[in-house]
Design a protein around this motif. Sequence first.
Motif, PDB file in Angstrom:
ATOM      1  N   GLN A  45      40.444 106.113  96.028  1.00  0.00           N
ATOM      2  CA  GLN A  45      41.709 106.281  96.747  1.00  0.00           C
ATOM      3  C   GLN A  45      42.838 105.516  96.068  1.00  0.00           C
ATOM      4  O   GLN A  45      43.974 105.967  96.024  1.00  0.00           O
ATOM      5  CB  GLN A  45      41.568 105.807  98.193  1.00  0.00           C
ATOM      6  CG  GLN A  45      40.722 106.721  99.052  1.00  0.00           C
ATOM      7  CD  GLN A  45      40.801 106.294 100.505  1.00  0.00           C
ATOM      8  OE1 GLN A  45      41.833 106.443 101.132  1.00  0.00           O
ATOM      9  NE2 GLN A  45      39.717 105.733 101.010  1.00  0.00           N
ATOM     10  N   ILE A  46      42.497 104.320  95.556  1.00  0.00           N
ATOM     11  CA  ILE A  46      43.520 103.559  94.829  1.00  0.00           C
ATOM     12  C   ILE A  46      43.947 104.327  93.586  1.00  0.00           C
ATOM     13  O   ILE A  46      45.137 104.440  93.292  1.00  0.00           O
ATOM     14  CB  ILE A  46      43.009 102.151  94.453  1.00  0.00           C
ATOM     15  CG1 ILE A  46      42.830 101.297  95.711  1.00  0.00           C
ATOM     16  CG2 ILE A  46      43.989 101.466  93.491  1.00  0.00           C
ATOM     17  CD1 ILE A  46      42.323  99.883  95.454  1.00  0.00           C
ATOM     18  N   LEU A  80      55.124  99.206  86.625  1.00  0.00           N
ATOM     19  CA  LEU A  80      54.898 100.288  85.671  1.00  0.00           C
ATOM     20  C   LEU A  80      55.494  99.825  84.349  1.00  0.00           C
ATOM     21  O   LEU A  80      56.639  99.359  84.328  1.00  0.00           O
ATOM     22  CB  LEU A  80      55.649 101.547  86.120  1.00  0.00           C
ATOM     23  CG  LEU A  80      55.065 102.339  87.291  1.00  0.00           C
ATOM     24  CD1 LEU A  80      56.178 102.982  88.090  1.00  0.00           C
ATOM     25  CD2 LEU A  80      54.107 103.389  86.773  1.00  0.00           C
ATOM     26  N   GLU A  98      37.485 102.346  93.416  1.00  0.00           N
ATOM     27  CA  GLU A  98      38.097 102.787  94.664  1.00  0.00           C
ATOM     28  C   GLU A  98      38.945 104.022  94.361  1.00  0.00           C
ATOM     29  O   GLU A  98      40.119 103.907  93.984  1.00  0.00           O
ATOM     30  CB  GLU A  98      38.935 101.651  95.265  1.00  0.00           C
ATOM     31  CG  GLU A  98      39.600 101.989  96.572  1.00  0.00           C
ATOM     32  CD  GLU A  98      38.689 102.765  97.512  1.00  0.00           C
ATOM     33  OE1 GLU A  98      38.812 103.997  97.567  1.00  0.00           O
ATOM     34  OE2 GLU A  98      37.846 102.136  98.191  1.00  0.00           O
ATOM     35  N   ILE A 101      47.964 100.825  98.812  1.00  0.00           N
ATOM     36  CA  ILE A 101      47.108 100.232  97.779  1.00  0.00           C
ATOM     37  C   ILE A 101      46.769  98.804  98.164  1.00  0.00           C
ATOM     38  O   ILE A 101      45.618  98.372  98.063  1.00  0.00           O
ATOM     39  CB  ILE A 101      47.793 100.267  96.392  1.00  0.00           C
ATOM     40  CG1 ILE A 101      47.899 101.718  95.898  1.00  0.00           C
ATOM     41  CG2 ILE A 101      47.017  99.428  95.386  1.00  0.00           C
ATOM     42  CD1 ILE A 101      48.580 101.877  94.534  1.00  0.00           C
ATOM     43  N   LEU A 161      50.482  99.643  85.676  1.00  0.00           N
ATOM     44  CA  LEU A 161      50.240 100.989  85.174  1.00  0.00           C
ATOM     45  C   LEU A 161      50.981 101.127  83.845  1.00  0.00           C
ATOM     46  O   LEU A 161      52.197 100.941  83.799  1.00  0.00           O
ATOM     47  CB  LEU A 161      50.750 102.034  86.173  1.00  0.00           C
ATOM     48  CG  LEU A 161      50.316 101.839  87.635  1.00  0.00           C
ATOM     49  CD1 LEU A 161      50.861 102.965  88.509  1.00  0.00           C
ATOM     50  CD2 LEU A 161      48.800 101.778  87.738  1.00  0.00           C
ATOM     51  N   TYR A 162      50.243 101.416  82.799  1.00  0.00           N
ATOM     52  CA  TYR A 162      50.837 101.553  81.468  1.00  0.00           C
ATOM     53  C   TYR A 162      50.885 103.015  81.062  1.00  0.00           C
ATOM     54  O   TYR A 162      49.918 103.745  81.245  1.00  0.00           O
ATOM     55  CB  TYR A 162      50.014 100.784  80.440  1.00  0.00           C
ATOM     56  CG  TYR A 162      49.975  99.304  80.691  1.00  0.00           C
ATOM     57  CD1 TYR A 162      50.938  98.475  80.137  1.00  0.00           C
ATOM     58  CD2 TYR A 162      48.982  98.737  81.484  1.00  0.00           C
ATOM     59  CE1 TYR A 162      50.915  97.106  80.367  1.00  0.00           C
ATOM     60  CE2 TYR A 162      48.950  97.374  81.727  1.00  0.00           C
ATOM     61  CZ  TYR A 162      49.916  96.562  81.162  1.00  0.00           C
ATOM     62  OH  TYR A 162      49.895  95.220  81.395  1.00  0.00           O
ATOM     63  N   GLY A 163      51.998 103.412  80.495  1.00  0.00           N
ATOM     64  CA  GLY A 163      52.106 104.787  80.033  1.00  0.00           C
ATOM     65  C   GLY A 163      53.495 105.066  79.513  1.00  0.00           C
ATOM     66  O   GLY A 163      54.225 104.151  79.130  1.00  0.00           O
ATOM     67  N   LEU A 164      53.871 106.325  79.510  1.00  0.00           N
ATOM     68  CA  LEU A 164      55.186 106.711  79.002  1.00  0.00           C
ATOM     69  C   LEU A 164      56.142 106.969  80.154  1.00  0.00           C
ATOM     70  O   LEU A 164      55.813 107.686  81.097  1.00  0.00           O
ATOM     71  CB  LEU A 164      55.075 107.971  78.146  1.00  0.00           C
ATOM     72  CG  LEU A 164      54.318 107.830  76.829  1.00  0.00           C
ATOM     73  CD1 LEU A 164      54.243 109.181  76.117  1.00  0.00           C
ATOM     74  CD2 LEU A 164      54.999 106.802  75.920  1.00  0.00           C
ATOM     75  N   VAL A 211      52.152 107.192  92.584  1.00  0.00           N
ATOM     76  CA  VAL A 211      53.228 106.272  92.229  1.00  0.00           C
ATOM     77  C   VAL A 211      53.806 106.658  90.871  1.00  0.00           C
ATOM     78  O   VAL A 211      55.022 106.756  90.690  1.00  0.00           O
ATOM     79  CB  VAL A 211      52.717 104.810  92.179  1.00  0.00           C
ATOM     80  CG1 VAL A 211      53.751 103.901  91.524  1.00  0.00           C
ATOM     81  CG2 VAL A 211      52.380 104.318  93.574  1.00  0.00           C
ATOM     82  N   ALA A 212      52.916 106.886  89.923  1.00  0.00           N
ATOM     83  CA  ALA A 212      53.347 107.248  88.572  1.00  0.00           C
ATOM     84  C   ALA A 212      54.190 108.521  88.601  1.00  0.00           C
ATOM     85  O   ALA A 212      55.253 108.596  87.979  1.00  0.00           O
ATOM     86  CB  ALA A 212      52.139 107.434  87.674  1.00  0.00           C
ATOM     87  N   ILE A 218      50.820 108.167  82.916  1.00  0.00           N
ATOM     88  CA  ILE A 218      49.938 107.007  82.789  1.00  0.00           C
ATOM     89  C   ILE A 218      48.887 107.179  81.697  1.00  0.00           C
ATOM     90  O   ILE A 218      48.244 108.215  81.617  1.00  0.00           O
ATOM     91  CB  ILE A 218      49.219 106.733  84.131  1.00  0.00           C
ATOM     92  CG1 ILE A 218      50.235 106.381  85.206  1.00  0.00           C
ATOM     93  CG2 ILE A 218      48.188 105.614  83.989  1.00  0.00           C
ATOM     94  CD1 ILE A 218      51.108 105.214  84.857  1.00  0.00           C
ATOM     95  N   LEU A 224      44.067  98.874 100.708  1.00  0.00           N
ATOM     96  CA  LEU A 224      42.770  99.227 100.135  1.00  0.00           C
ATOM     97  C   LEU A 224      42.177  98.068  99.341  1.00  0.00           C
ATOM     98  O   LEU A 224      40.967  97.835  99.351  1.00  0.00           O
ATOM     99  CB  LEU A 224      42.904 100.465  99.254  1.00  0.00           C
ATOM    100  CG  LEU A 224      43.095 101.777 100.015  1.00  0.00           C
ATOM    101  CD1 LEU A 224      43.655 102.859  99.104  1.00  0.00           C
ATOM    102  CD2 LEU A 224      41.768 102.229 100.623  1.00  0.00           C
ATOM    103  N   LEU A 245      46.301 107.017  94.614  1.00  0.00           N
ATOM    104  CA  LEU A 245      47.627 106.497  94.964  1.00  0.00           C
ATOM    105  C   LEU A 245      48.416 106.090  93.725  1.00  0.00           C
ATOM    106  O   LEU A 245      49.628 106.269  93.660  1.00  0.00           O
ATOM    107  CB  LEU A 245      47.480 105.318  95.932  1.00  0.00           C
ATOM    108  CG  LEU A 245      47.078 105.707  97.359  1.00  0.00           C
ATOM    109  CD1 LEU A 245      46.540 104.503  98.123  1.00  0.00           C
ATOM    110  CD2 LEU A 245      48.270 106.310  98.100  1.00  0.00           C
ATOM    111  N   GLN A 246      47.720 105.545  92.753  1.00  0.00           N
ATOM    112  CA  GLN A 246      48.358 105.194  91.489  1.00  0.00           C
ATOM    113  C   GLN A 246      49.008 106.406  90.851  1.00  0.00           C
ATOM    114  O   GLN A 246      50.141 106.345  90.372  1.00  0.00           O
ATOM    115  CB  GLN A 246      47.300 104.705  90.497  1.00  0.00           C
ATOM    116  CG  GLN A 246      46.929 103.287  90.643  1.00  0.00           C
ATOM    117  CD  GLN A 246      45.905 102.892  89.587  1.00  0.00           C
ATOM    118  OE1 GLN A 246      45.544 101.761  89.501  1.00  0.00           O
ATOM    119  NE2 GLN A 246      45.420 103.832  88.792  1.00  0.00           N
ATOM    120  N   VAL A 274      38.527  96.317  99.670  1.00  0.00           N
ATOM    121  CA  VAL A 274      37.590  96.109  98.569  1.00  0.00           C
ATOM    122  C   VAL A 274      37.149  94.654  98.541  1.00  0.00           C
ATOM    123  O   VAL A 274      35.959  94.344  98.438  1.00  0.00           O
ATOM    124  CB  VAL A 274      38.242  96.481  97.218  1.00  0.00           C
ATOM    125  CG1 VAL A 274      37.399  95.992  96.057  1.00  0.00           C
ATOM    126  CG2 VAL A 274      38.460  97.983  97.128  1.00  0.00           C
TER     127      VAL A 274
END
Lengths: 143, 143
Positions: B109-110, A94, B107, A110, A132-135, B117-118, B125, A113, B113-114, A117
């Motif tokens: 579901q991914i 993150l 996907e 993940i 994952l980019y964010g605040l 996590v966030a 995010i 999954l 899940l993200q 894929v």
Amino acid sequence: MDQVTIFSEYVRRKGLKNTSQRMTILETFLGSKSHFSTEDLYFELRKKHPKIGYATVHRTLKLFAECGIASELDFGDGQTRFEPLDLNQHHDHLVCTHCGLIVEFTEPQIEKLQEQVAAQYNFKIERHRHELYGLCANCAKQS
Amino acid sequence: MDQVTIFSEYVRRKGLKNTSQRMTILETFLGSKSHFSTEDLYFELRKKHPKIGYATVHRTLKLFAECGIASELDFGDGQTRFEPLDLNQHHDHLVCTHCGLIVEFTEPQIEKLQEQVAAQYNFKIERHRHELYGLCANCAKQS
DNA sequence: CTCAATGCAAACTATTTGCATTCGA
DNA sequence: TCGAATGCAAATAGTTTGCATTGAG
């Protein structure tokens, strides 16, 4: 087998040499906070070893990545970063786009999954990148 | 609302200008195969518009990203790539490390899940990057 | 001794910017 | 007309390389 041993054996196997610079860089690399750029590590090293060269740091980090004790990260800010790689414990990141905070996360579901894929498209996965980019909590509060 | 409209309105709203170069680049951008670098698009454009400048292509692609009709991709090969962005349909990428083939995947579901996590780390995010690198079916067969 | 490693400076590559000129609104 | 856009060339930034010298095995 620890990272120093892995590195030493790699060096010996390839007929390379185990110089004092490489040992210094390895120690600092393992001891520092993770996710630093070549430049960060270079300046950190300069504090105690003023004569070390940027190119040496760069080549040594590449060597670490090559022998599997480091992984290269690219968070899209134009700097390649490195982190010590623990083979047993994969993780993703993150990244706070405001303060630069980097947090590691693992999410086995993940990973699973992803495998599915890849299988679906007949890809044989070698590695992946998941960020994952964010605040972060702090920066979100302030804005 | 299609991408041309989004772009035109963005340009008008910002007091920018709708030049023939921008329209040409937009058409070629939308018409070409996806995932090309600035250089790729530049040479593609040169075929029919020999006078167009690299900087114009670069600045225009940035503008596309800014107004939301393109997204920037970085597959770690030192080239920034772009793809038309369809707001309704997010996807991630499988990249063949041997032949360069790029396949898109989704996907849900991914994605879910993200989010979890966030939330767990109190991150808000904004965007993410998720790429799977490996060998595509063809390249795996040959090696 | 020999060949890899080092440190310096220079080369490289993709990207970005400055600026005089052009052109859209 | 006026300021934004263009095209060129030059600047930038991170990374990589060449080479004379040093040093490990």
